[in-house]
Write a protein that holds these residues in place. Structure first.
Motif: not given
Length: 512
Positions: A200-206, A236-247
């Motif tokens: 579901g992610h579009l990048g590396w899962v860190r 998937l239950k929820l997606t949170l956005t707010g960071h401007i770089s990798a979490v």
């Protein structure tokens, strides 16, 4: 006759030197001594070799004769150093009961009247242990008439002079033969197998964090989002956005409905999951934040990152309580615990630091690793932890950080460690390898090479984080192919179907 070196270098000088030698030779002859015959160096060496050969050839292969006086002194020193505390007691006990043992329920002091069921008997050839076992077996058949003998259970058991142990009645001292070192047999663990792949992610899962209720888990990714998933179904239950770089780090509070996140944008955020929005920011880091840990008993958050510091935050007031400075490179991992030392950090400077949280100072520095320490894991039941580096996985004992043992064999950059209550340690490598270890013995009972999802490159087979759920029966891995994989134990496996291929090794002293 002394002839200078300058005078010898000329023809008159050579003549005078030869003339001086002739005068000395004539003087020796007049005194009645034979002149010294000059031989070449080659002749002298061979004569010396011949004399050595004649001297030692007759004793070739024979041992050096023992010096009885030196041997007696050696034994006396060894007895005094190793058995000085009990030497007198053993001799006194042997003098009192020379070759005799009191047969009965309990040992009796000298001069005590023996009961009807008690008699003198020569001690058995196997020593005092056999006599004690015989007395213990006899106790089972005696009955209530042995109460009187119990009242006199004081003093020392009489042992034979050739016994290998000195046993006192109340267990105050013991002198027993030293046991040989033995390797511990590893505990059997069922193998693990892949259960589910979540994409579901579009990048590396860190990073991954599991909810204390074990209902859901959160993942952070290089696509700057945080996603919440149901653990049972993977939905998937929820997606949170707010960071401007990798979490890069996540943790869930067990006491409040809060989720904490940190990323490469230097930000540390507190999310209120009742409103799904950020309620607090923690400012202070000078570079990316790579790890975090929530204290289990007090409202304190510890974060570490590229600025080589670990910062302690008051969760409610957002104040930086301490800045734990001492590392000289990136702080890669951190964990907290209730007893001291309450904070432990691992860094790319190849060291591990144990911190005094009250004083904000280093309590101990562990420098055994030779390469970057990227992962730490605290055992849920034992008072010890593990650290991972490309050279080795090491086990340490609290509170002073004493080294316990090495886990060798995972030849990779180890990004993560996880351990459950069943003593299963998991290490995840940068090349996609997952190793399963027995915590007590360091035996590697399973190796798994992850498979990338279709459409990904083979080079994207990397494990960034692994974590057990609250039950310890599910293993969640965050990987470079943008997926989260869930592993579980093979329920059909038995010790017969998957035996332990383990052989005991000869224990040798090793330096790590």
């Amino acid at each position: 006759h002394v002839v200078s070196r300058a005078s010898v270098c000329t023809w008159p000088g050579l003549y005078r030197a030869r003339r001086a030698d002739t005068v000395m030779l004539n003087a020796v002859k007049e005194q009645g001594h034979d002149p010294v015959v000059k031989h070449s160096v080659h002749t002298l060496v061979f004569r010396s070799l011949k004399r050595s050969h004649d001297m030692f050839l007759a004793h070739e292969g024979q041992s050096v004769p023992e010096n009885e006086l030196a041997l007696k002194q050696k034994i006396a020193c060894k007895v005094r150093n190793e058995h000085g505390l009990v030497k007198d007691k053993a001799s006194k006990a042997g003098a009192e009961g020379r070759g005799l043992a009191v047969q009965g329920t309990h040992p009796h002091p000298p001069g005590m009247a023996l009961l009807e069921h008690t008699s003198h008997q020569p001690i058995s050839k196997h020593g005092v242990h056999t006599t004690v076992e015989e007395a213990a077996a006899r106790d089972k058949h005696m009955g209530a008439g042995l109460a009187d003998a119990t009242q006199h259970s004081v003093g020392m058991e009489r042992v034979a002079p050739h016994s290998q142990a000195l046993v006192l009645s109340r267990g105050t001292q013991q002198l027993v033969p030293r046991k040989a070192l033995q390797t511990m047999r590893p505990q059997w663990h069922p193998p693990w197998k892949l259960m589910r792949v979540i994409s579901g992610h579009l990048g590396w899962v860190r990073c991954i964090a599991v909810d204390p209720s074990n209902d859901w888990f959160a993942t952070g990714s290089s696509d700057r989002t945080i996603k919440l998933w149901e653990l049972a179904s993977g939905r998937l239950k929820l997606t949170l956005t707010g960071h401007i770089s990798a979490v890069r780090a996540l943790t869930v509070s067990p006491r409040q409905p809060y989720l904490f996140s940190a990323g490469e944008d230097k930000q540390v955020k507190c999310w209120d999951l009742e409103y799904n929005k950020v309620v607090r920011h923690y400012h202070g880091h000078l570079s990316g934040v790579y790890c975090m840990s929530l204290h289990p008993t007090i409202d304190v958050l510890v974060t570490g990152g590229r600025d080589s510091t670990a910062r302690v935050w008051d969760m409610r007031t957002k104040a930086c309580v301490h800045t734990l400075a001492g590392h000289t490179n990136t702080v890669a991992d951190v964990f907290t615990q209730a007893p001291n030392p309450q904070v432990v950090t691992g860094s790319h400077d190849c060291t591990i630091r144990l911190w005094d949280l009250v004083a904000g100072r280093t309590k101990a520095v562990l420098t055994n690793h030779k390469k970057s320490v990227r992962a730490l894991a605290l055992h849920p039941a034992e008072f010890c932890f593990a650290s991972a580096s490309p050279d080795n996985i090491k086990l340490w004992k609290f509170p002073d950080g004493n080294f316990l043992q090495n886990f060798s064999g995972h030849q990779s950059i180890i990004n993560t460690l996880a351990v459950n209550s069943d003593n299963v340690l998991v290490s995840g490598g940068d090349n996609g390898s997952i190793y399963f270890w027995d915590w007590r013995t360091g035996y590697n009972f399973q190796k798994i090479q992850t498979t990338v999802q279709p459409g990904s490159l083979d080079s994207e087979a990397g494990i960034f984080m692994c974590i057990f759920d609250m039950s310890g029966c599910r293993l969640l891995t965050a990987e470079a192919d943008k997926t989260v994989k869930i592993y579980k134990e093979d329920e059909a496996a038995t010790e017969e179907s998957h035996p332990i291929s383990w052989k005991p090794e000869i224990l040798r002293r090793k330096r790590y």
